[in-house]
Design a protein around this motif. Structure first.
Motif, PDB file in Angstrom:
ATOM      1  N   ILE A  99       0.868  -1.179   0.000  1.00  0.00           N
ATOM      2  CA  ILE A  99       0.000   0.000   0.000  1.00  0.00           C
ATOM      3  C   ILE A  99       0.897   1.220   0.000  1.00  0.00           C
ATOM      4  O   ILE A  99       1.847   1.303   0.776  1.00  0.00           O
ATOM      5  CB  ILE A  99      -0.921   0.018   1.240  1.00  0.00           C
ATOM      6  CG1 ILE A  99      -1.901  -1.149   1.189  1.00  0.00           C
ATOM      7  CG2 ILE A  99      -1.653   1.351   1.342  1.00  0.00           C
ATOM      8  CD1 ILE A  99      -2.784  -1.268   2.418  1.00  0.00           C
ATOM      9  N   LYS A 100       0.594   2.175  -0.869  1.00  0.00           N
ATOM     10  CA  LYS A 100       1.351   3.419  -0.901  1.00  0.00           C
ATOM     11  C   LYS A 100       0.485   4.531  -0.325  1.00  0.00           C
ATOM     12  O   LYS A 100      -0.693   4.654  -0.673  1.00  0.00           O
ATOM     13  CB  LYS A 100       1.777   3.760  -2.319  1.00  0.00           C
ATOM     14  CG  LYS A 100       2.793   2.791  -2.847  1.00  0.00           C
ATOM     15  CD  LYS A 100       3.368   3.252  -4.142  1.00  0.00           C
ATOM     16  CE  LYS A 100       4.364   2.206  -4.594  1.00  0.00           C
ATOM     17  NZ  LYS A 100       5.259   2.678  -5.596  1.00  0.00           N
ATOM     18  N   LEU A 101       1.069   5.310   0.550  1.00  0.00           N
ATOM     19  CA  LEU A 101       0.426   6.481   1.128  1.00  0.00           C
ATOM     20  C   LEU A 101       1.375   7.642   0.950  1.00  0.00           C
ATOM     21  O   LEU A 101       2.530   7.573   1.385  1.00  0.00           O
ATOM     22  CB  LEU A 101       0.132   6.264   2.619  1.00  0.00           C
ATOM     23  CG  LEU A 101      -0.275   7.502   3.420  1.00  0.00           C
ATOM     24  CD1 LEU A 101      -1.621   8.040   2.945  1.00  0.00           C
ATOM     25  CD2 LEU A 101      -0.334   7.174   4.902  1.00  0.00           C
ATOM     26  N   GLU A 102       0.902   8.685   0.293  1.00  0.00           N
ATOM     27  CA  GLU A 102       1.701   9.891   0.109  1.00  0.00           C
ATOM     28  C   GLU A 102       0.890  11.068   0.601  1.00  0.00           C
ATOM     29  O   GLU A 102      -0.312  11.173   0.327  1.00  0.00           O
ATOM     30  CB  GLU A 102       2.051  10.082  -1.361  1.00  0.00           C
ATOM     31  CG  GLU A 102       2.913   8.969  -1.937  1.00  0.00           C
ATOM     32  CD  GLU A 102       3.153   9.146  -3.429  1.00  0.00           C
ATOM     33  OE1 GLU A 102       2.463   9.982  -4.061  1.00  0.00           O
ATOM     34  OE2 GLU A 102       4.019   8.453  -3.962  1.00  0.00           O
ATOM     35  N   ALA A 103       1.554  11.928   1.351  1.00  0.00           N
ATOM     36  CA  ALA A 103       0.917  13.137   1.869  1.00  0.00           C
ATOM     37  C   ALA A 103       2.028  14.064   2.327  1.00  0.00           C
ATOM     38  O   ALA A 103       3.194  13.665   2.402  1.00  0.00           O
ATOM     39  CB  ALA A 103      -0.018  12.795   3.035  1.00  0.00           C
ATOM     40  N   GLY A 104       1.650  15.287   2.656  1.00  0.00           N
ATOM     41  CA  GLY A 104       2.619  16.217   3.210  1.00  0.00           C
ATOM     42  C   GLY A 104       3.112  15.722   4.561  1.00  0.00           C
ATOM     43  O   GLY A 104       2.451  14.916   5.230  1.00  0.00           O
ATOM     44  N   PHE A 105       4.267  16.215   4.972  1.00  0.00           N
ATOM     45  CA  PHE A 105       4.891  15.748   6.214  1.00  0.00           C
ATOM     46  C   PHE A 105       3.966  15.919   7.417  1.00  0.00           C
ATOM     47  O   PHE A 105       3.809  14.994   8.217  1.00  0.00           O
ATOM     48  CB  PHE A 105       6.215  16.496   6.432  1.00  0.00           C
ATOM     49  CG  PHE A 105       6.962  16.027   7.641  1.00  0.00           C
ATOM     50  CD1 PHE A 105       7.563  14.778   7.649  1.00  0.00           C
ATOM     51  CD2 PHE A 105       7.044  16.820   8.764  1.00  0.00           C
ATOM     52  CE1 PHE A 105       8.240  14.334   8.763  1.00  0.00           C
ATOM     53  CE2 PHE A 105       7.724  16.384   9.889  1.00  0.00           C
ATOM     54  CZ  PHE A 105       8.328  15.138   9.883  1.00  0.00           C
ATOM     55  N   ARG A 106       3.349  17.064   7.570  1.00  0.00           N
ATOM     56  CA  ARG A 106       2.455  17.300   8.713  1.00  0.00           C
ATOM     57  C   ARG A 106       1.264  16.348   8.690  1.00  0.00           C
ATOM     58  O   ARG A 106       0.838  15.842   9.719  1.00  0.00           O
ATOM     59  CB  ARG A 106       1.976  18.743   8.746  1.00  0.00           C
ATOM     60  CG  ARG A 106       3.052  19.698   9.161  1.00  0.00           C
ATOM     61  CD  ARG A 106       2.514  21.092   9.263  1.00  0.00           C
ATOM     62  NE  ARG A 106       3.597  22.006   9.571  1.00  0.00           N
ATOM     63  CZ  ARG A 106       3.468  23.289   9.657  1.00  0.00           C
ATOM     64  NH1 ARG A 106       2.288  23.841   9.463  1.00  0.00           N
ATOM     65  NH2 ARG A 106       4.495  24.052   9.936  1.00  0.00           N
ATOM     66  N   ASP A 107       0.718  16.127   7.509  1.00  0.00           N
ATOM     67  CA  ASP A 107      -0.407  15.192   7.403  1.00  0.00           C
ATOM     68  C   ASP A 107       0.022  13.773   7.761  1.00  0.00           C
ATOM     69  O   ASP A 107      -0.708  13.049   8.435  1.00  0.00           O
ATOM     70  CB  ASP A 107      -1.027  15.231   6.008  1.00  0.00           C
ATOM     71  CG  ASP A 107      -1.775  16.515   5.738  1.00  0.00           C
ATOM     72  OD1 ASP A 107      -2.118  17.225   6.708  1.00  0.00           O
ATOM     73  OD2 ASP A 107      -2.013  16.816   4.560  1.00  0.00           O
ATOM     74  N   LEU A 108       1.201  13.366   7.319  1.00  0.00           N
ATOM     75  CA  LEU A 108       1.703  12.033   7.657  1.00  0.00           C
ATOM     76  C   LEU A 108       1.860  11.881   9.168  1.00  0.00           C
ATOM     77  O   LEU A 108       1.538  10.839   9.731  1.00  0.00           O
ATOM     78  CB  LEU A 108       3.036  11.751   6.965  1.00  0.00           C
ATOM     79  CG  LEU A 108       2.959  11.426   5.486  1.00  0.00           C
ATOM     80  CD1 LEU A 108       4.369  11.324   4.880  1.00  0.00           C
ATOM     81  CD2 LEU A 108       2.176  10.151   5.232  1.00  0.00           C
ATOM     82  N   LEU A 109       2.326  12.926   9.826  1.00  0.00           N
ATOM     83  CA  LEU A 109       2.452  12.875  11.289  1.00  0.00           C
ATOM     84  C   LEU A 109       1.093  12.675  11.943  1.00  0.00           C
ATOM     85  O   LEU A 109       0.950  11.894  12.883  1.00  0.00           O
ATOM     86  CB  LEU A 109       3.124  14.141  11.824  1.00  0.00           C
ATOM     87  CG  LEU A 109       4.610  14.264  11.550  1.00  0.00           C
ATOM     88  CD1 LEU A 109       5.130  15.605  12.055  1.00  0.00           C
ATOM     89  CD2 LEU A 109       5.395  13.125  12.177  1.00  0.00           C
ATOM     90  N   ARG A 110       0.065  13.386  11.460  1.00  0.00           N
ATOM     91  CA  ARG A 110      -1.271  13.223  12.028  1.00  0.00           C
ATOM     92  C   ARG A 110      -1.869  11.857  11.687  1.00  0.00           C
ATOM     93  O   ARG A 110      -2.542  11.244  12.500  1.00  0.00           O
ATOM     94  CB  ARG A 110      -2.206  14.325  11.539  1.00  0.00           C
ATOM     95  CG  ARG A 110      -1.954  15.621  12.291  1.00  0.00           C
ATOM     96  CD  ARG A 110      -2.991  16.633  12.043  1.00  0.00           C
ATOM     97  NE  ARG A 110      -4.259  16.348  12.719  1.00  0.00           N
ATOM     98  CZ  ARG A 110      -5.316  17.083  12.557  1.00  0.00           C
ATOM     99  NH1 ARG A 110      -5.290  18.136  11.755  1.00  0.00           N
ATOM    100  NH2 ARG A 110      -6.444  16.794  13.180  1.00  0.00           N
ATOM    101  N   LEU A 111      -1.619  11.402  10.470  1.00  0.00           N
ATOM    102  CA  LEU A 111      -2.198  10.138  10.019  1.00  0.00           C
ATOM    103  C   LEU A 111      -1.521   8.922  10.648  1.00  0.00           C
ATOM    104  O   LEU A 111      -2.082   7.835  10.609  1.00  0.00           O
ATOM    105  CB  LEU A 111      -2.123  10.035   8.494  1.00  0.00           C
ATOM    106  CG  LEU A 111      -3.005  11.008   7.726  1.00  0.00           C
ATOM    107  CD1 LEU A 111      -2.634  10.990   6.241  1.00  0.00           C
ATOM    108  CD2 LEU A 111      -4.465  10.672   7.919  1.00  0.00           C
ATOM    109  N   ARG A 112      -0.362   9.096  11.249  1.00  0.00           N
ATOM    110  CA  ARG A 112       0.359   7.946  11.814  1.00  0.00           C
ATOM    111  C   ARG A 112      -0.475   7.218  12.873  1.00  0.00           C
ATOM    112  O   ARG A 112      -0.330   6.017  13.055  1.00  0.00           O
ATOM    113  CB  ARG A 112       1.713   8.353  12.355  1.00  0.00           C
ATOM    114  CG  ARG A 112       1.651   9.088  13.663  1.00  0.00           C
ATOM    115  CD  ARG A 112       3.040   9.380  14.222  1.00  0.00           C
ATOM    116  NE  ARG A 112       2.898   9.930  15.538  1.00  0.00           N
ATOM    117  CZ  ARG A 112       3.125  11.186  15.863  1.00  0.00           C
ATOM    118  NH1 ARG A 112       3.525  12.025  14.933  1.00  0.00           N
ATOM    119  NH2 ARG A 112       2.945  11.595  17.091  1.00  0.00           N
ATOM    120  N   SER A 113      -1.369   7.918  13.544  1.00  0.00           N
ATOM    121  CA  SER A 113      -2.207   7.244  14.543  1.00  0.00           C
ATOM    122  C   SER A 113      -3.224   6.308  13.896  1.00  0.00           C
ATOM    123  O   SER A 113      -3.754   5.428  14.553  1.00  0.00           O
ATOM    124  CB  SER A 113      -2.926   8.263  15.425  1.00  0.00           C
ATOM    125  OG  SER A 113      -3.836   9.009  14.673  1.00  0.00           O
TER     126      SER A 113
END
Length: 115
Positions: A99-113
């Motif tokens: 699975i590939k997930l791409e997003a901005g750095f801040r969004d990736l930090l929020r999405l990590r949960s």
């Protein structure tokens, strides 16, 4: 191989799961971002928004994403269905490249949960 309708249904169930989540998951899903999900084996893309804790699919079109969404997913239809059904661990599938997930750095930090 999962069908287009099975993938659309899986995205709907994923949206329902996010809307019912608590704590950190609910906070991460509260983003307001454009979203695309490319189903590689069917070569179709669902586009829409992640907003108010829900995924709202606005369009489906053939091929890869036409525009760069703020959050971009790519996977096979079977992997999408398995992930939503709890049969595929997102974090492991992401780390292995299934699975590939791409997003901005801040969004990736929020999405990590969500991982």
């Amino acid at each position: 191989m999962a069908t287009t309708e099975q993938c659309r249904s899986a995205l709907g169930r994923l949206s329902d799961n996010l809307a019912q989540a608590d704590g950190d998951v609910r906070s991460a899903a509260a983003l307001d971002r454009s979203l695309s999900c490319h189903i590689k084996d069917l070569d179709i893309t669902f586009t829409g928004r992640l907003a108010e804790g829900r995924i709202r699919v606005a369009d489906t079109h053939p091929g890869p994403p036409r525009e760069k969404a703020q959050i971009r997913l790519a996977m096979t239809g079977d992997d999408l269905v398995a992930m939503v059904n709890g049969e595929l661990n997102f974090a492991r599938a992401w780390s292995s490249g299934r699975i590939k997930l791409e997003a901005g750095f801040r969004d990736l930090l929020r999405l990590r949960s969500l991982l």
